[in-house]
Every structure is written in C-alpha cells, then in structure tokens.
Scaffold this motif. Structure first.
Motif, mmCIF file in Angstrom:
data_model
loop_
_atom_site.group_PDB
_atom_site.id
_atom_site.type_symbol
_atom_site.label_atom_id
_atom_site.label_comp_id
_atom_site.label_asym_id
_atom_site.label_seq_id
_atom_site.Cartn_x
_atom_site.Cartn_y
_atom_site.Cartn_z
ATOM 1 N N GLN A 106 8.106 5.416 7.223
ATOM 2 C CA GLN A 106 7.192 6.523 6.931
ATOM 3 C C GLN A 106 6.302 6.204 5.732
ATOM 4 N N LEU A 107 5.069 6.667 5.799
ATOM 5 C CA LEU A 107 4.113 6.533 4.702
ATOM 6 C C LEU A 107 4.451 7.559 3.631
ATOM 7 N N THR A 141 3.679 8.556 -0.755
ATOM 8 C CA THR A 141 2.872 8.331 -1.947
ATOM 9 C C THR A 141 3.696 8.761 -3.146
ATOM 10 N N PRO A 167 0.530 4.213 -2.520
ATOM 11 C CA PRO A 167 1.192 4.379 -1.221
ATOM 12 C C PRO A 167 2.255 3.302 -0.995
ATOM 13 N N LEU A 184 5.698 2.231 2.023
ATOM 14 C CA LEU A 184 6.427 2.498 3.254
ATOM 15 C C LEU A 184 7.908 2.555 2.914
ATOM 16 N N ASP A 210 5.613 -2.167 -0.605
ATOM 17 C CA ASP A 210 4.224 -2.205 -0.165
ATOM 18 C C ASP A 210 3.771 -3.618 0.195
ATOM 19 N N TRP A 257 3.876 7.182 10.468
ATOM 20 C CA TRP A 257 4.910 6.162 10.500
ATOM 21 C C TRP A 257 4.325 4.849 10.987
ATOM 22 N N LEU A 275 0.611 -0.891 6.161
ATOM 23 C CA LEU A 275 0.297 0.097 5.129
ATOM 24 C C LEU A 275 -1.202 0.353 5.044
ATOM 25 N N LEU A 311 -2.277 2.482 8.048
ATOM 26 C CA LEU A 311 -1.871 3.887 7.917
ATOM 27 C C LEU A 311 -2.683 4.620 6.861
ATOM 28 N N VAL A 312 -2.940 3.955 5.743
ATOM 29 C CA VAL A 312 -3.724 4.586 4.676
ATOM 30 C C VAL A 312 -5.136 4.862 5.170
ATOM 31 N N TYR A 358 -4.784 7.767 7.725
ATOM 32 C CA TYR A 358 -4.357 9.049 7.180
ATOM 33 C C TYR A 358 -5.302 9.577 6.108
#
Length: 105
Positions: free
Chosen positions: A7-8, A10, A20, A22, A36, A59, A82, A85-86, A89
């Motif tokens: 899961q992402l 922060t 951020p 994981l 990371d 995720w 990562l 996802l960043v 998201y």
C-alpha cells in the motif's frame, strides 16, 4: 498476507514528513516496515508507527505479489512502482477542474 502490504503511504511525522513509501512488512498492530527503494532500500526498510502514516487507497500489486511469494523486490522495482502510484494518485487534475489564471493587474 496483511491487507496493507504494497500500500502507498505518506509519512506525516518525523524527518521524512511528506515522503511517500510502500508498505513492505507488518510487525504488529502498531508498526509497519516501509521502503522507497531510494533512501530506504528494500534490504533496510524503516520501522514506522502507523499513527505517523497516512494510508492511501492505492496498492502496488506487483510488489504485493512478490512479497506474498516470499521474494524481496529490488530497489528498482520499488522505485518504479512507487513513482507510478504517486503519479496516479497525486497526479495533475483535469484542466477543466482548475481555475483560469488571472491576467493583468
């Protein structure tokens, strides 16, 4: 396997605030291991209190699958997952959602 693996998150507290990560492991109800692939490589994950993290609804499935298979992901895989996802998201919003710039004085 725990649901937060891959899961992402922060960081909301500490020197790494806003960074951020994981989730690569769960120690207990209070602590997870995050990495990371850059400052925190896969072979040296950081132990973080869950109260000091913001869990996002995103995720990295490929990282999750590797961890479920008992394999440690490489740092390059962590960085790639990562960054994807960043970007997904926290990426740019539609130009229709943004207000136009004010021009002139």
């Amino acid at each position: 396997m725990h649901q937060s693996i891959g899961q992402l998150v922060t960081s909301r507290a500490g020197r790494d605030q806003g960074r951020p990560y994981l989730v690569v492991g769960v120690l207990d109800d209070r602590f997870v291991l995050v990495a990371d692939g850059d400052l925190r490589p896969a072979d040296r994950p950081k132990r973080k209190n869950v109260r000091h993290l913001v869990f996002h609804h995103a995720w990295a499935e490929e990282i999750r699958q590797r961890l479920e298979a008992g394999q440690r992901p490489s740092n390059a895989e962590l960085r790639r997952a990562l960054s994807g996802l960043v970007a997904q998201y926290f990426g740019e919003k539609d130009s229709a959602d943004q207000k136009p710039e004010v021009q002139g004085g």
